[in-house]
Design a protein around this motif. Structure first.
Motif, short mmCIF file in Angstrom:
data_model
loop_
_atom_site.label_atom_id
_atom_site.label_comp_id
_atom_site.label_asym_id
_atom_site.label_seq_id
_atom_site.Cartn_x
_atom_site.Cartn_y
_atom_site.Cartn_z
N ARG A 75 -22.97 34.37 -64.71
CA ARG A 75 -24.09 34.19 -64.68
C ARG A 75 -23.83 32.40 -66.16
N ASP A 76 -23.83 33.00 -66.89
CA ASP A 76 -24.41 31.44 -67.75
C ASP A 76 -23.15 30.71 -68.00
N GLN A 77 -21.50 31.39 -67.11
CA GLN A 77 -20.68 29.95 -67.47
C GLN A 77 -21.24 29.79 -65.88
N GLU A 78 -21.49 29.91 -64.93
CA GLU A 78 -22.35 29.29 -63.63
C GLU A 78 -23.31 28.54 -63.76
N VAL A 79 -24.39 28.77 -64.96
CA VAL A 79 -25.21 28.22 -64.82
C VAL A 79 -24.37 26.84 -65.21
N ARG A 93 -35.05 31.46 -67.31
CA ARG A 93 -35.71 32.91 -67.26
C ARG A 93 -34.58 33.96 -68.19
N ARG A 94 -33.52 33.64 -69.07
CA ARG A 94 -32.92 34.78 -69.37
C ARG A 94 -33.17 35.27 -70.59
N ARG A 95 -33.11 37.09 -70.83
CA ARG A 95 -33.80 37.99 -71.22
C ARG A 95 -33.32 38.05 -72.51
N SER A 99 -31.07 40.68 -68.71
CA SER A 99 -31.19 40.17 -68.09
C SER A 99 -32.00 39.11 -67.61
N GLY A 100 -32.49 38.86 -66.20
CA GLY A 100 -33.49 37.26 -66.17
C GLY A 100 -32.37 36.48 -65.07
N CYS A 115 -28.60 34.48 -60.75
CA CYS A 115 -28.51 35.92 -61.48
C CYS A 115 -27.44 36.06 -61.75
N ARG A 116 -27.43 37.40 -62.83
CA ARG A 116 -26.61 38.03 -63.04
C ARG A 116 -25.55 38.94 -62.17
#
Length: 123
Positions: A75-79, A93-95, A99-100, A115-116
């Protein structure tokens, strides 16, 4: 029962927005497309259709796409990748537990969530 044929985006610059989503998804813009067309199709599953409208976006989308990485990307790489293509982070909204999701805006301000992927989730 129905099949979803298109997800349609009203927009000011169909070719430019279709180019962003084509790069984001890896899907192709229809080969007969001209830069100044009022409708531009990105072929995928489902197809994404971008239609020129005169009015601008003024409120939050009532429908939006939820996306996640594929092929092992997180998810973080995609962001980060999507930000490099022209999207912006709207709400993070990452926790702390991993999650998030991240609410992003495409180049015309349409919300979508990153999302993940299932392979990122811990058992």
């Amino acid at each position: 029962m129905i099949d979803v044929h298109y997800v349609t985006f009203d927009c000011a610059r169909p070719y430019e927005l279709a180019t962003f989503w084509s790069r984001a998804t890896g899907w192709e813009i229809h080969p007969e497309t001209e830069v100044d067309d009022d409708e531009v199709l990105v072929s995928g599953a489902p197809n994404l259709l971008f239609i020129r409208v005169p009015e601008g976006k003024s409120v939050k989308n009532r429908v939006h796409l939820d996306v996640n990485g594929s092929g092992g990307t997180t998810r973080d790489q995609e962001v980060e990748r999507l930000a490099g293509l022209g999207a912006t982070v709207h709400e993070d909204r990452r926790r702390p537990d991993g999650s998030g999701w991240v609410v992003m805006l495409d180049p015309e301000g349409n919300e979508f969530c990153v999302c993940r992927a299932d392979y990122e989730k811990q058992p």
